[in-house]
Design an enzyme around this catalytic site. Structure first.
Site, mmCIF file in Angstrom:
data_model
loop_
_atom_site.group_PDB
_atom_site.id
_atom_site.type_symbol
_atom_site.label_atom_id
_atom_site.label_comp_id
_atom_site.label_asym_id
_atom_site.label_seq_id
_atom_site.Cartn_x
_atom_site.Cartn_y
_atom_site.Cartn_z
ATOM 1 N N ASP A 2 46.736 -77.365 -1.276
ATOM 2 C CA ASP A 2 46.455 -76.177 -2.079
ATOM 3 C C ASP A 2 47.721 -75.665 -2.763
ATOM 4 O OD1 ASP A 2 44.795 -74.208 -3.096
ATOM 5 O OD2 ASP A 2 45.215 -72.833 -1.458
ATOM 6 N N ASN A 50 34.776 -77.428 -6.141
ATOM 7 C CA ASN A 50 35.628 -77.664 -7.307
ATOM 8 C C ASN A 50 34.829 -77.931 -8.573
ATOM 9 O OD1 ASN A 50 38.301 -79.394 -5.503
ATOM 10 N ND2 ASN A 50 38.050 -77.234 -5.993
#
Length: 222
Positions: A2, A50
């Protein structure tokens, strides 16, 4: 993995630049893992969530998958790494699926390390798909619900042929699992770092392993 977007924003760069820098971090970590004794490394590359991002960014990520991740197959193969996938990756476009299948077939004989890439993966989605498989087996009479075991569930997860998860590393300062390996994380150790993924390197991976080595794992016992 991340922090790609925040890494790019801090440098006044487009988000794609952050994702490209993230690919370089993947290279560093994959190379650093075997000398540390890591036999199976799982990277959360593309989540089920996503796909909700702007179309342009999703297309950029798919482009990186085509041209960068898959371009590493020569090195993975020469270094004895086996590529495996978890998630609903077969839902991707046919050309991507074909390349992924070819990459897995090419490295299937390797045994030095397993590189597991989570693509179109979500822990809740994985559990739902496993429950559906169980439901079909119960409906057909192949499974008696009264005799169901934890092992029966695990056998229907994407990770069925993989070893238990020892350590989960989360970058960028966030302290949550974000739908990653929810079942498998039951007794995994967690390591959080403020470092953004594009800055993650061999030293950071070693630090995470040293942190793990200092833990006492009781698995609910004394």
């Amino acid at each position: 993995m991340d922090g790609n977007g925040r890494w790019a924003k801090a440098r006044h760069l487009p988000r794609l630049a952050g994702h490209k820098a993230g690919v370089e971090a993947v290279r560093r970590v994959v190379r650093a893992a075997p000398p540390l004794g890591i036999e199976t490394l799982t990277l959360y590359a593309f989540s089920t969530e996503n796909s909700r991002r702007p179309v342009e960014e999703v297309n950029d990520l798919m482009g990186l998958l085509r041209h960068h991740l898959l371009a590493e197959i020569d090195e993975l193969d020469s270094n004895g790494a086996r590529l495996r996938l978890i998630g609903d990756w077969r839902a991707f476009k046919p050309d991507v699926v074909e390349r992924l299948e070819g990459a897995m077939a090419r490295t299937a004989h390797n045994s030095r390390m397993q590189l597991v890439v989570a693509l179109n993966y979500g822990g809740q989605d994985e559990l739902l798909r496993a429950v559906r498989r169980l439901g079909l087996d119960v409906a057909s009479g192949a499974v008696d619900p009264a005799t169901l075991t934890l092992a029966a569930v695990e056998a229907r997860l994407d990770t069925a042929e993989l070893p238990p998860v020892d350590l989960i590393v989360r970058t960028s300062g966030e302290k949550r699992l974000s739908n990653f390996l929810l079942w498998q994380a039951a007794y995994a150790e967690l390591h959080f770092t403020d470092m953004l993924w594009p800055d993650f390197d061999a030293a950071a991976l070693r630090a995470a392993c040293l942190d793990f080595a200092g833990r006492q794992r009781r698995f609910g016992g004394l």
